[in-house]
Design a protein around this motif. Structure first.
Motif, PDB file in Angstrom:
ATOM      1  N   UNK A   1      40.797   6.971  80.520  1.00 53.94           N
ATOM      2  CA  UNK A   1      40.070   6.994  81.793  1.00 53.94           C
ATOM      3  C   UNK A   1      40.448   5.834  82.712  1.00 53.94           C
ATOM      4  N   UNK A   2      41.032   4.791  82.181  1.00 51.97           N
ATOM      5  CA  UNK A   2      41.310   3.602  82.975  1.00 51.97           C
ATOM      6  C   UNK A   2      42.763   3.486  83.441  1.00 51.97           C
TER       7      UNK A   2
ATOM      8  N   UNK B   1      31.774   6.824  80.173  1.00 47.66           N
ATOM      9  CA  UNK B   1      30.372   6.888  79.778  1.00 47.66           C
ATOM     10  C   UNK B   1      30.225   7.102  78.267  1.00 47.66           C
ATOM     11  N   UNK B   2      31.022   7.993  77.709  1.00 50.77           N
ATOM     12  CA  UNK B   2      30.953   8.256  76.268  1.00 50.77           C
ATOM     13  C   UNK B   2      31.392   7.029  75.464  1.00 50.77           C
ATOM     14  N   UNK B   3      32.404   6.328  75.948  1.00 53.07           N
ATOM     15  CA  UNK B   3      32.860   5.110  75.284  1.00 53.07           C
ATOM     16  C   UNK B   3      31.763   4.049  75.336  1.00 53.07           C
ATOM     17  N   UNK B   4      31.122   3.894  76.492  1.00 52.37           N
ATOM     18  CA  UNK B   4      30.037   2.896  76.631  1.00 52.37           C
ATOM     19  C   UNK B   4      28.851   3.246  75.729  1.00 52.37           C
TER      20      UNK B   4
ATOM     21  N   UNK C   1      39.018   7.113  73.377  1.00 55.96           N
ATOM     22  CA  UNK C   1      39.855   6.918  74.560  1.00 55.96           C
ATOM     23  C   UNK C   1      41.108   7.781  74.481  1.00 55.96           C
ATOM     24  N   UNK C   2      41.763   7.806  73.332  1.00 56.20           N
ATOM     25  CA  UNK C   2      42.988   8.607  73.231  1.00 56.20           C
ATOM     26  C   UNK C   2      42.684  10.096  73.282  1.00 56.20           C
ATOM     27  N   UNK C   3      41.454  10.466  72.967  1.00 55.21           N
ATOM     28  CA  UNK C   3      41.051  11.866  73.058  1.00 55.21           C
ATOM     29  C   UNK C   3      40.570  12.227  74.460  1.00 55.21           C
TER      30      UNK C   3
END
Length: 161
Positions: free
Chosen positions: A118-119, A69-72, A62-64
């Protein structure tokens, strides 16, 4: 500046401690308790463990500025792990990746480089992201500790240090 390196190292040492104590707690879990859920609106013990062990890796993505989608995908990979050894390895590898990322950051970037998850519609500096990772992992370690207490495990404050 030496002070910034020392601060960064203190935060990384705290994350090391959280990972070590979390993985020790995970090692105590009996598989017949994984379905335990304190309340209907809370995670099961198994869901909590999967989330906790994913915190370093997920928060690093997330910090990158990786996308949802990649996090999920990473969370789905973690959900496919079914053995405590896999959970522990996942958390330790996430710690190694966070440490590597943070140690390579020049002081100026650590203090001033903002990245946007992203959020949210705004960014956060890398130093604050490291604090977020530490507190996020610590929060869920505390939940795990309480779940184990509620299930009658012999855990006490010494399991946290």
């Amino acid at each position: 500046m030496q002070e910034i390196k020392e601060l960064k190292e203190m935060l990384l040492e705290e994350l090391d401690l959280i990972v070590r104590t979390s993985t020790n707690l995970i090692g105590k879990i009996s598989t017949n308790h994984l379905d335990y859920r304190p309340r209907d609106n809370m995670r099961s013990l198994h869901e909590l463990v999967l989330h906790l062990v994913s915190v370093p890796s997920t928060d690093l993505l997330i910090l990158q500025e990786k996308g949802e989608e990649e996090v999920r995908e990473l969370e789905a990979e973690a959900a496919a792990d079914h053995e405590p050894e896999q959970w522990i390895a996942r958390m330790k590898n996430g710690l190694k990746d966070v440490r590597s990322y943070m140690e390579q950051l020049p002081d100026e970037e650590f203090l001033q480089k903002k990245t946007k998850p992203f959020y949210l519609d705004h960014g956060t500096v890398q130093a604050k992201w490291l604090i977020e990772i530490v507190t996020h992992a610590q929060h869920h370690r505390a939940q795990l500790f309480n779940y184990l207490k509620q299930q009658g495990y012999e855990v006490n404050m010494f399991d946290l240090y």
